[in-house]
Design a protein around this motif. Sequence first.
Motif, PDB file in Angstrom:
ATOM      1  N   VAL A 179       0.841  -1.191   0.000  1.00  6.61           N
ATOM      2  CA  VAL A 179       0.000   0.000   0.000  1.00  6.61           C
ATOM      3  C   VAL A 179       0.878   1.244   0.000  1.00  6.61           C
ATOM      4  N   LEU A 180       0.550   2.207  -0.874  1.00 11.41           N
ATOM      5  CA  LEU A 180       1.194   3.506  -0.868  1.00 11.41           C
ATOM      6  C   LEU A 180       0.236   4.495  -0.220  1.00 11.41           C
ATOM      7  N   LEU A 181       0.654   5.115   0.874  1.00 11.79           N
ATOM      8  CA  LEU A 181      -0.184   6.066   1.602  1.00 11.79           C
ATOM      9  C   LEU A 181       0.373   7.472   1.370  1.00 11.79           C
ATOM     10  N   ILE A 182      -0.402   8.314   0.685  1.00 10.78           N
ATOM     11  CA  ILE A 182       0.025   9.670   0.336  1.00 10.78           C
ATOM     12  C   ILE A 182      -0.769  10.662   1.167  1.00 10.78           C
ATOM     13  N   ASP A 183      -0.138  11.241   2.175  1.00  9.12           N
ATOM     14  CA  ASP A 183      -0.823  12.152   3.104  1.00  9.12           C
ATOM     15  C   ASP A 183       0.230  13.058   3.729  1.00  9.12           C
ATOM     16  N   ASP A 184      -0.029  14.367   3.756  1.00 15.12           N
ATOM     17  CA  ASP A 184       0.950  15.301   4.318  1.00 15.12           C
ATOM     18  C   ASP A 184       0.913  15.349   5.840  1.00 15.12           C
ATOM     19  N   ASP A 185      -0.121  14.785   6.451  1.00  7.87           N
ATOM     20  CA  ASP A 185      -0.214  14.729   7.916  1.00  7.87           C
ATOM     21  C   ASP A 185       0.686  13.589   8.397  1.00  7.87           C
ATOM     22  N   VAL A 186       1.907  13.918   8.770  1.00  7.41           N
ATOM     23  CA  VAL A 186       2.910  12.899   9.096  1.00  7.41           C
ATOM     24  C   VAL A 186       2.460  12.034  10.261  1.00  7.41           C
ATOM     25  N   GLU A 187       1.881  12.657  11.277  1.00  9.09           N
ATOM     26  CA  GLU A 187       1.469  11.898  12.466  1.00  9.09           C
ATOM     27  C   GLU A 187       0.337  10.938  12.142  1.00  9.09           C
ATOM     28  N   LEU A 188      -0.682  11.436  11.442  1.00 12.35           N
ATOM     29  CA  LEU A 188      -1.816  10.581  11.083  1.00 12.35           C
ATOM     30  C   LEU A 188      -1.374   9.469  10.141  1.00 12.35           C
ATOM     31  N   GLY A 191       1.532   8.132   9.853  1.00 12.54           N
ATOM     32  CA  GLY A 191       2.305   7.149  10.595  1.00 12.54           C
ATOM     33  C   GLY A 191       1.421   6.221  11.406  1.00 12.54           C
ATOM     34  N   MET A 192       0.383   6.785  12.022  1.00 11.27           N
ATOM     35  CA  MET A 192      -0.541   5.962  12.805  1.00 11.27           C
ATOM     36  C   MET A 192      -1.277   4.962  11.918  1.00 11.27           C
ATOM     37  N   LEU A 193      -1.782   5.447  10.770  1.00 12.31           N
ATOM     38  CA  LEU A 193      -2.484   4.549   9.851  1.00 12.31           C
ATOM     39  C   LEU A 193      -1.553   3.471   9.316  1.00 12.31           C
ATOM     40  N   ALA A 194      -0.325   3.876   8.991  1.00 14.66           N
ATOM     41  CA  ALA A 194       0.644   2.903   8.467  1.00 14.66           C
ATOM     42  C   ALA A 194       0.947   1.831   9.503  1.00 14.66           C
ATOM     43  N   ASP A 195       1.118   2.223  10.759  1.00 18.64           N
ATOM     44  CA  ASP A 195       1.403   1.243  11.813  1.00 18.64           C
ATOM     45  C   ASP A 195       0.257   0.248  11.941  1.00 18.64           C
ATOM     46  N   TYR A 196      -0.971   0.751  11.881  1.00 21.24           N
ATOM     47  CA  TYR A 196      -2.124  -0.148  12.002  1.00 21.24           C
ATOM     48  C   TYR A 196      -2.182  -1.104  10.820  1.00 21.24           C
ATOM     49  N   LEU A 197      -2.006  -0.562   9.612  1.00 21.87           N
ATOM     50  CA  LEU A 197      -2.093  -1.409   8.425  1.00 21.87           C
ATOM     51  C   LEU A 197      -0.998  -2.472   8.410  1.00 21.87           C
ATOM     52  N   ARG A 198       0.192  -2.095   8.837  1.00 21.33           N
ATOM     53  CA  ARG A 198       1.276  -3.086   8.896  1.00 21.33           C
ATOM     54  C   ARG A 198       0.930  -4.190   9.885  1.00 21.33           C
ATOM     55  N   GLY A 199       0.360  -3.801  11.019  1.00 27.04           N
ATOM     56  CA  GLY A 199      -0.045  -4.801  11.997  1.00 27.04           C
ATOM     57  C   GLY A 199      -1.185  -5.669  11.518  1.00 27.04           C
ATOM     58  N   ASP A 200      -1.892  -5.186  10.498  1.00 27.96           N
ATOM     59  CA  ASP A 200      -3.029  -5.925   9.950  1.00 27.96           C
ATOM     60  C   ASP A 200      -2.656  -6.699   8.690  1.00 27.96           C
ATOM     61  N   GLY A 201      -1.359  -6.780   8.398  1.00 25.15           N
ATOM     62  CA  GLY A 201      -0.915  -7.640   7.307  1.00 25.15           C
ATOM     63  C   GLY A 201      -0.563  -6.950   6.008  1.00 25.15           C
ATOM     64  N   PHE A 202      -0.578  -5.609   5.975  1.00 25.81           N
ATOM     65  CA  PHE A 202      -0.212  -4.887   4.763  1.00 25.81           C
ATOM     66  C   PHE A 202       1.256  -4.462   4.826  1.00 25.81           C
ATOM     67  N   SER A 203       1.828  -4.269   3.653  1.00 28.52           N
ATOM     68  CA  SER A 203       3.119  -3.594   3.532  1.00 28.52           C
ATOM     69  C   SER A 203       2.823  -2.152   3.152  1.00 28.52           C
ATOM     70  N   VAL A 204       3.393  -1.185   3.863  1.00 32.05           N
ATOM     71  CA  VAL A 204       3.027   0.215   3.663  1.00 32.05           C
ATOM     72  C   VAL A 204       4.269   1.081   3.482  1.00 32.05           C
ATOM     73  N   GLU A 205       4.225   1.956   2.481  1.00 35.66           N
ATOM     74  CA  GLU A 205       5.219   3.015   2.332  1.00 35.66           C
ATOM     75  C   GLU A 205       4.490   4.355   2.280  1.00 35.66           C
ATOM     76  N   LEU A 206       5.172   5.411   2.723  1.00 39.59           N
ATOM     77  CA  LEU A 206       4.549   6.729   2.844  1.00 39.59           C
ATOM     78  C   LEU A 206       5.141   7.723   1.857  1.00 39.59           C
ATOM     79  N   ALA A 207       4.298   8.646   1.410  1.00 37.66           N
ATOM     80  CA  ALA A 207       4.724   9.826   0.663  1.00 37.66           C
ATOM     81  C   ALA A 207       3.927  10.986   1.240  1.00 37.66           C
ATOM     82  N   HIS A 208       4.567  12.150   1.378  1.00 31.69           N
ATOM     83  CA  HIS A 208       3.910  13.263   2.069  1.00 31.69           C
ATOM     84  C   HIS A 208       3.615  14.463   1.172  1.00 31.69           C
ATOM     85  N   ASP A 209       3.750  14.286  -0.144  1.00 37.20           N
ATOM     86  CA  ASP A 209       3.365  15.344  -1.077  1.00 37.20           C
ATOM     87  C   ASP A 209       2.962  14.713  -2.399  1.00 37.20           C
TER      88      ASP A 209
END
Length: 227
Positions: free
Chosen positions: A4-13, A15-33
């Motif tokens: 999953v690619l998560l594109i969101d400028d809210d770094v804290e949010l 990060g929280m969503l990414a942590d949950y998704l990883r714990g739920d079996g997804f692979s997640v990378e972030l982009a902030h712009d």
Amino acid sequence: MAAVLLIDDDVELAGMLADYLRGDGFSVELAHDGESGIAAALGGRFAIAVLDVMLPGLSGIEALRRIRAASQMPVLMLTARGDDMDRIVGLELGADDYVPKPCLPRELAARLRAILRRGSTAPAAPAGELTVGPLRLNPAQRLAEWRGRGLELTSTEFNLLEVLARNAGRTVGKDELSQQALGRPLARYDRSIDVHLSSIRQKLGPLDDGRSPIQTVFRQGYQMIPG
């Protein structure tokens, strides 16, 4: 493990969503712009993108436009709660679904699974190609043709068209379409189905008699003309 690619400028949010998704079996990378998000989305490494509408600089809507110009990868939009205009524009540009912010991580995970599940497996129905008038679908390969011409459909558009084609001549309610194509119940005041079907109609064009191949049945749902 779906990437999953998560594109969101809210770094804290994010990060929280990414942590949950990883714990739920997804692979997640972030982009902030938007720019880095587009580059990552078009790199071919992700099964699905989660894209926030409210990005600084290049907006999420413009980012979606550029992604759709080059790729049909599934995209789930994060929209401000109650902002119907961004939601409708996103769907018209080819977003597969949306989740209003603030969202529950559990709901986001469920929506992602629904989109990925519908995009990778055909429903329990007769195997092989499906032909309705000028429409030909190959569910196993996720290919669609209209009058012998290939159709560029998003994952959700293909799902909706397949459900209607399998029920050609029968009115299919919006809730049934939402359950089968989006993998979720139809929410109150949700116009997702209508917007997706409007896009499909534009891509198909009219029948020889001028009618749309997908008819609206007032207060009941939609019906594909059998051909």
